[in-house]
Scaffold this motif. Structure first.
Motif, PDB file in Angstrom:
ATOM      1  N   HIS A 124       1.175   7.297  -3.563  1.00  0.00           N
ATOM      2  CA  HIS A 124       0.992   6.076  -2.794  1.00  0.00           C
ATOM      3  C   HIS A 124       0.766   4.890  -3.734  1.00  0.00           C
ATOM      4  N   LEU A 125       1.199   3.714  -3.251  1.00  0.00           N
ATOM      5  CA  LEU A 125       1.198   2.550  -4.125  1.00  0.00           C
ATOM      6  C   LEU A 125       0.309   1.415  -3.652  1.00  0.00           C
ATOM      7  N   TYR A 126      -0.107   1.457  -2.387  1.00  0.00           N
ATOM      8  CA  TYR A 126      -0.811   0.342  -1.767  1.00  0.00           C
ATOM      9  C   TYR A 126      -2.134   0.875  -1.256  1.00  0.00           C
ATOM     10  N   SER A 170      -6.990  -5.398   0.253  1.00  0.00           N
ATOM     11  CA  SER A 170      -5.849  -4.548  -0.090  1.00  0.00           C
ATOM     12  C   SER A 170      -5.482  -4.793  -1.545  1.00  0.00           C
ATOM     13  N   PHE A 171      -4.855  -3.796  -2.159  1.00  0.00           N
ATOM     14  CA  PHE A 171      -4.656  -3.796  -3.609  1.00  0.00           C
ATOM     15  C   PHE A 171      -3.299  -3.196  -3.900  1.00  0.00           C
ATOM     16  N   CYS A 215     -11.484   4.240   2.658  1.00  0.00           N
ATOM     17  CA  CYS A 215     -10.351   3.930   1.796  1.00  0.00           C
ATOM     18  C   CYS A 215      -9.083   4.366   2.536  1.00  0.00           C
ATOM     19  N   ALA A 216      -8.007   3.632   2.354  1.00  0.00           N
ATOM     20  CA  ALA A 216      -6.734   3.998   2.968  1.00  0.00           C
ATOM     21  C   ALA A 216      -5.610   3.700   1.979  1.00  0.00           C
ATOM     22  N   SER A 217      -4.479   4.345   2.194  1.00  0.00           N
ATOM     23  CA  SER A 217      -3.337   4.083   1.322  1.00  0.00           C
ATOM     24  C   SER A 217      -2.041   4.234   2.099  1.00  0.00           C
ATOM     25  N   ILE A 218      -0.998   3.589   1.604  1.00  0.00           N
ATOM     26  CA  ILE A 218       0.357   3.790   2.108  1.00  0.00           C
ATOM     27  C   ILE A 218       1.264   4.057   0.920  1.00  0.00           C
ATOM     28  N   TYR A 235       4.205   1.510   7.120  1.00  0.00           N
ATOM     29  CA  TYR A 235       3.261   1.025   8.110  1.00  0.00           C
ATOM     30  C   TYR A 235       2.053   1.951   8.271  1.00  0.00           C
ATOM     31  N   GLU A 236       2.316   3.258   8.253  1.00  0.00           N
ATOM     32  CA  GLU A 236       1.261   4.220   8.544  1.00  0.00           C
ATOM     33  C   GLU A 236       0.253   4.262   7.409  1.00  0.00           C
ATOM     34  N   GLN A 237      -1.000   3.964   7.732  1.00  0.00           N
ATOM     35  CA  GLN A 237      -2.040   4.009   6.727  1.00  0.00           C
ATOM     36  C   GLN A 237      -2.779   5.341   6.839  1.00  0.00           C
ATOM     37  N   TYR A 238      -2.979   5.976   5.697  1.00  0.00           N
ATOM     38  CA  TYR A 238      -3.694   7.242   5.616  1.00  0.00           C
ATOM     39  C   TYR A 238      -5.130   6.949   5.188  1.00  0.00           C
ATOM     40  N   PHE A 239      -6.069   7.316   6.041  1.00  0.00           N
ATOM     41  CA  PHE A 239      -7.474   7.028   5.788  1.00  0.00           C
ATOM     42  C   PHE A 239      -8.195   8.240   5.202  1.00  0.00           C
TER      43      PHE A 239
END
Lengths: 114, 112
Positions: free
Chosen positions: A29-31, A48-49, A92-95, A101-105
């Motif tokens: 994941h990058l975001y 966001s980072f 924390c979440a990432s895509i 679109y889907e964020q993984y928490f």
């Protein structure tokens, strides 16, 4: 299935102390994101980072907060001088790519400031 | 200011019935809307995404509708089961990768 992990699961600290919350996003994941949820309230966006810099931040994310990706796997949120009102669950979440679109928490860190 | 409203009262239904949850928003023009499930003490888990140009999306027992004129999304769980008991959050975003703005969630209780 890959998961976002967070440590510690529960952190108790005294007002005025610094805390660092740690996250390991899913490996490709990058975001990355931090959200918080005060007990009984909404999930609120903090920051966001992407590409080693902050992309967006909310009004909550003031000078007391900072984020860092110190190596290829960890993503941290630092609160320099904690206040009672910082007590919350921090997620924390990432895509996996910028146009996802889907964020993984992650499971969250419960921060208690006394 | 932007406002996202979900019914803050718990929704109690009998197993096997269809649960319908509502998400309304004002002062916002989202490009997409997502529904997440949150269990107590856990992080949100993504369920469904619907874009502004889509009217309806389905996934197994889940269905979501999106009416940008009414500024409303409906989330349906058909043939509900006790395991569906959780809090369901709607979240709006402007562009892919952008921050999500969450509603307060609706707690669903499915009784056997």
């Amino acid at each position: 299935e890959p998961e976002v992990t967070q440590t510690p699961s529960h952190q108790v600290t005294q007002m005025g102390q610094e805390v660092i919350l740690r996250c390991v996003p899913i490996s490709n994941h990058l975001y990355f994101y931090w959200y918080r949820q005060i007990l009984g309230q909404k999930v609120e966006f903090l920051v966001s980072f992407y590409n080693n810099e902050i992309s967006e931040k909310s009004e909550i994310f003031d000078d007391q907060f900072s984020v860092e990706r110190p190596d290829g796997s960890n993503f941290t949120l630092k609160i320099r001088s904690t206040k009672l009102e910082d007590s919350a669950m921090y997620f924390c979440a990432s895509i996996w790519r910028v146009n996802s679109y889907e964020q993984y928490f992650g499971p969250g860190t419960r921060l208690t400031v006394t | 200011s932007q406002k996202i409203e979900q019914n803050s009262e718990a929704l109690n239904i009998q197993e096997g019935k269809t649960a319908t949850l509502t998400c309304n928003y004002t002062n916002y023009s989202p490009a997409y809307l997502q529904w997440y499930r949150q269990d107590p003490g856990r992080g949100p888990v993504f369920l469904l995404l619907i874009r502004e140009n889509e009217k309806e999306k389905r996934k197994e027992r889940l269905k979501v509708t999106f009416d940008t004129t009414l500024k409303q999304s409906l989330f349906h769980i058909t043939a509900s089961q006790p395991a569906d008991s959780a809090t369901y959050l709607c979240a709006l975003g402007l562009n892919a990768g952008n921050m999500l703005t969450f509603g307060g969630g609706t707690r669903l209780m499915v009784k056997p």
